[in-house]
Design an enzyme around this catalytic site. Structure first.
Site, PDB file in Angstrom:
ATOM      1  N   CYS A 263       0.810  -1.253  -0.084  1.00  0.00           N
ATOM      2  CA  CYS A 263       0.080  -0.068   0.046  1.00  0.00           C
ATOM      3  C   CYS A 263       0.808   1.476   0.093  1.00  0.00           C
ATOM      4  CB  CYS A 263      -0.959  -0.107   1.304  1.00  0.00           C
ATOM      5  SG  CYS A 263      -2.107  -1.150   1.043  1.00  0.00           S
ATOM      6  N   ARG A 331       5.244  -7.862  -0.976  1.00  0.00           N
ATOM      7  CA  ARG A 331       5.218  -6.890  -1.849  1.00  0.00           C
ATOM      8  C   ARG A 331       5.996  -5.658  -1.437  1.00  0.00           C
ATOM      9  NH1 ARG A 331      -1.121  -7.043  -3.479  1.00  0.00           N
ATOM     10  NH2 ARG A 331      -1.201  -7.628  -1.310  1.00  0.00           N
TER      11      ARG A 331
HETATM   12  P1  NAD Z   1      -4.663  -8.351  -3.971  1.00  0.00           P
HETATM   13  O1  NAD Z   1      -3.648  -8.537  -5.117  1.00  0.00           O
HETATM   14  O2  NAD Z   1      -4.133  -9.493  -2.849  1.00  0.00           O
HETATM   15  O3  NAD Z   1      -6.092  -9.039  -4.336  1.00  0.00           O
HETATM   16  C1  NAD Z   1      -6.629  -8.600  -5.670  1.00  0.00           C
HETATM   17  C2  NAD Z   1      -7.476  -9.796  -6.166  1.00  0.00           C
HETATM   18  O4  NAD Z   1      -8.305  -9.429  -7.381  1.00  0.00           O
HETATM   19  C3  NAD Z   1      -6.822 -10.947  -6.797  1.00  0.00           C
HETATM   20  O5  NAD Z   1      -7.215 -12.094  -5.989  1.00  0.00           O
HETATM   21  C4  NAD Z   1      -6.994 -11.107  -8.124  1.00  0.00           C
HETATM   22  O6  NAD Z   1      -6.953 -12.506  -8.497  1.00  0.00           O
HETATM   23  C5  NAD Z   1      -8.428 -10.176  -8.271  1.00  0.00           C
HETATM   24  N1  NAD Z   1      -8.703  -9.849  -9.213  1.00  0.00           N
HETATM   25  C6  NAD Z   1      -8.069  -8.993 -10.326  1.00  0.00           C
HETATM   26  N2  NAD Z   1      -8.886  -8.844 -11.443  1.00  0.00           N
HETATM   27  C7  NAD Z   1     -10.015  -9.334 -11.305  1.00  0.00           C
HETATM   28  C8  NAD Z   1     -11.159  -9.374 -11.941  1.00  0.00           C
HETATM   29  N3  NAD Z   1     -11.186  -8.800 -13.391  1.00  0.00           N
HETATM   30  N4  NAD Z   1     -12.140 -10.235 -11.733  1.00  0.00           N
HETATM   31  C9  NAD Z   1     -12.149 -10.741 -10.541  1.00  0.00           C
HETATM   32  N5  NAD Z   1     -10.939 -10.742  -9.734  1.00  0.00           N
HETATM   33  C10 NAD Z   1      -9.882 -10.268 -10.012  1.00  0.00           C
HETATM   34  O7  NAD Z   1      -4.966  -7.005  -3.534  1.00  0.00           O
HETATM   35  P2  NAD Z   1      -5.002  -6.171  -2.093  1.00  0.00           P
HETATM   36  O8  NAD Z   1      -3.922  -6.165  -1.239  1.00  0.00           O
HETATM   37  O9  NAD Z   1      -6.267  -7.088  -1.498  1.00  0.00           O
HETATM   38  O10 NAD Z   1      -5.649  -5.047  -2.415  1.00  0.00           O
HETATM   39  C11 NAD Z   1      -6.981  -4.726  -3.093  1.00  0.00           C
HETATM   40  C12 NAD Z   1      -7.264  -3.017  -3.153  1.00  0.00           C
HETATM   41  O11 NAD Z   1      -7.342  -2.779  -1.541  1.00  0.00           O
HETATM   42  C13 NAD Z   1      -5.902  -2.250  -3.588  1.00  0.00           C
HETATM   43  O12 NAD Z   1      -6.539  -1.185  -4.201  1.00  0.00           O
HETATM   44  C14 NAD Z   1      -5.120  -2.065  -2.393  1.00  0.00           C
HETATM   45  O13 NAD Z   1      -4.293  -0.837  -2.403  1.00  0.00           O
HETATM   46  C15 NAD Z   1      -6.352  -1.830  -1.640  1.00  0.00           C
HETATM   47  N6  NAD Z   1      -6.032  -1.866   0.249  1.00  0.00           N
HETATM   48  C16 NAD Z   1      -5.077  -2.939   0.350  1.00  0.00           C
HETATM   49  C17 NAD Z   1      -4.840  -3.194   1.688  1.00  0.00           C
HETATM   50  C18 NAD Z   1      -3.857  -4.212   2.081  1.00  0.00           C
HETATM   51  O14 NAD Z   1      -3.470  -3.938   3.223  1.00  0.00           O
HETATM   52  N7  NAD Z   1      -3.456  -5.165   1.189  1.00  0.00           N
HETATM   53  C19 NAD Z   1      -5.316  -2.323   2.674  1.00  0.00           C
HETATM   54  C20 NAD Z   1      -6.281  -1.372   2.225  1.00  0.00           C
HETATM   55  C21 NAD Z   1      -6.424  -1.252   1.090  1.00  0.00           C
END
Ligand code: NAD
Length: 435
Positions: A263, A331
């Site tokens: 993030c 990451r």
């Molecule tokens: P991640 O990469 O762990 O998960 C994303 C998921 O989306 C994956 O499982 C992927 O397969 C899926 N995906 C991608 N394209 C798709 C589609 N077209 N249809 C269905 N599924 C699809 O990412 P994350 O860490 O969960 O982050 C997601 C969002 O949340 C980001 O914008 C991130 O900035 C935000 N966020 C993350 C955190 C954190 O701590 N990881 C905290 C707050 C906000």
């Protein structure tokens, strides 16, 4: 109780899905990654996150959460659709919204009745408006409301953060949308959790402003730590005393080898890009990015200094591969940067992490992995402790010294007593405590 689809079942999607099910909603978590969904269907949780497995299991048993690769069906069967796909940095540093765009189009094509489309992914200010236009165009004007509901959970404490948040931010422009979202978070309303209701752009900005501020705090204390070293001060005592001031708070005042994770680095880059696009000067944001890059390099230089700048053929034991403890997320982890640089300079790497080694292996298949810290450090010329896992805090420094070939240690998270390291005649480096 609402029928909810979460599109994207990663860290945020899965924790949010399980949390919203725990609040009493009926949730379907959908993802295009079949392997992930198969694991979840067979009772496995694909990420390491304390408390998540039991929360998922409990809600599966109560039929409040299910998993599917059928994104279209999940949308059709739900009242509220959460977009929780990734938004990584693109080459310019801006947020790559291609997954958000793809999902928005799928939502538009499956709007079989009025729904709320709610973004949980971190997206730049203006994205809500852009998604709304895409859905209106692609659905030929079907009825829906758009909501921005940014997520503030921290990996490693994600379940607790989701179930007991400091605040929930809901950005929308219709009364109906606010009412529906109050239903989704009904149990938090009952708990009197602050629910901040704003416009969409404000909600989007709150997320970036919060993350960038925390990143700024880390970079600030890292710079103070570097100055502490130069003047013979102890950054721990400085940070502790600063943190007692209610206006400052002690959180995010821990010096280290630079922040990483999925993030902070990308969100601060995205905010910087937005400033450029809008011609708004963001000096503190720019400085945070520069300071963090510099801090990673300072960490590298400290390791090199311990071997008089000749690392070729030196065996370095890296303890901690995840970007912080209690997660297997690697990451942008400081260890990734350090290992990459050391390998480039000809060092041999031993590596150990309580949970993140499998993920690290996919990026660094050719280094040596160990199943415990003792075998990892045995015969190494230097030990670099990069992540403050509790397991490493508890290491007996006498034993560590006896296992290493040379008693060199880089304590990147300042977890060991300087007095003890001196007493045991370690050659050591840390961040801001070299007095
Ligand atoms: P991640 O990469 O762990 O998960 C994303 C998921 O989306 C994956 O499982 C992927 O397969 C899926 N995906 C991608 N394209 C798709 C589609 N077209 N249809 C269905 N599924 C699809 O990412 P994350 O860490 O969960 O982050 C997601 C969002 O949340 C980001 O914008 C991130 O900035 C935000 N966020 C993350 C955190 C954190 O701590 N990881 C905290 C707050 C906000």
């Amino acid at each position: 109780m609402k029928k909810i689809a979460i599109i994207g079942t990663g860290y945020v999607g899965l924790v949010s899905g399980a949390g919203l099910a725990e609040f009493g909603n009926e949730v379907i978590c959908a993802d295009s990654n079949k392997n992930k969904i198969d694991q979840l269907k067979s009772g496995k949780v694909p990420i390491y996150e304390p408390g998540l497995k039991s929360l998922v299991e409990k809600n599966v048993k109560m039929n409040r959460i299910a998993f599917s690769t059928d994104v279209e069906r999940a949308i059709c069967e739900s009242e509220i659709i959460f977009i929780a796909v990734g938004t990584p940095s693109d080459d310019s540093g801006a947020a790559d919204l291609s997954a958000v765009e793809a999902v928005s189009k799928i939502i538009a094509h499956n709007l079989n009745n009025y729904k709320i489309v709610c973004t949980k992914s971190t997206v730049p200010v203006g994205t809500g408006d852009w998604i709304t236009k895409i859905i209106k165009k692609e659905s030929s004007g079907k009825e829906f409301d758009y909501v921005s509901n940014p997520e503030f959970l921290r990996e490693g404490a994600a379940v607790n953060d989701f179930l007991y948040p400091d605040r929930v931010v809901v950005g929308a422009s219709s009364k109906k949308a606010f009412k529906e979202m109050r239903e989704v978070y009904r149990s938090l309303y009952l708990n009197e959790t602050p629910i901040v209701e704003t416009g969409v752009e404000t909600a989007e900005m709150i997320k970036y402003a919060s993350n960038s501020f925390l990143a700024l705090k880390i970079s600030y204390i890292n710079e103070i730590a570097n100055l502490c070293e130069a003047v013979g001060a102890d950054v721990h005592q400085v940070a502790k005393a600063m943190g007692k001031d209610g206006r400052i708070s002690s959180k995010f005042l821990h010096p280290g080898p630079g922040f990483g994770g999925s993030c902070f680095p990308k969100d601060i880059q995205a905010l910087h890009s937005l400033g450029k696009e809008k011609n708004v000067i963001l000096n503190t944001v720019e400085a945070t990015i520069k300071t963090n890059a510099h801090q990673k390099n300072i960490a590298l230089e400290k390791i090199l200094k311990l071997v008089d700048n000749d690392i070729s053929d030196i065996r370095v034991a890296i303890l901690g591969l995840s970007f912080k403890p209690n997660t297997d997320d690697i990451r942008e982890s400081p260890s990734s940067y350090i290992v990459n640089e050391l390998v480039d300079r000809g060092a041999k790497i031993n590596a150990y992490d309580p949970v993140a080694d499998q993920n690290f292996k996919s990026n660094f298949p050719d280094i040596n992995y160990f199943n415990d810290w003792r075998s990892c450090v045995t015969g190494a010329d230097i030990c670099a402790v990069m992540t403050e896992w509790n397991e490493f805090r508890g290491i007996d420094l006498n034993e560590l010294k006896s296992l290493l070939k040379h008693p060199n240690i880089f304590d990147a998270k300042n977890i060991y007593s300087v007095e003890k390291l001196k007493l045991l005649e370690f050659k050591f480096e840390n961040i801001g405590r070299n007095f």
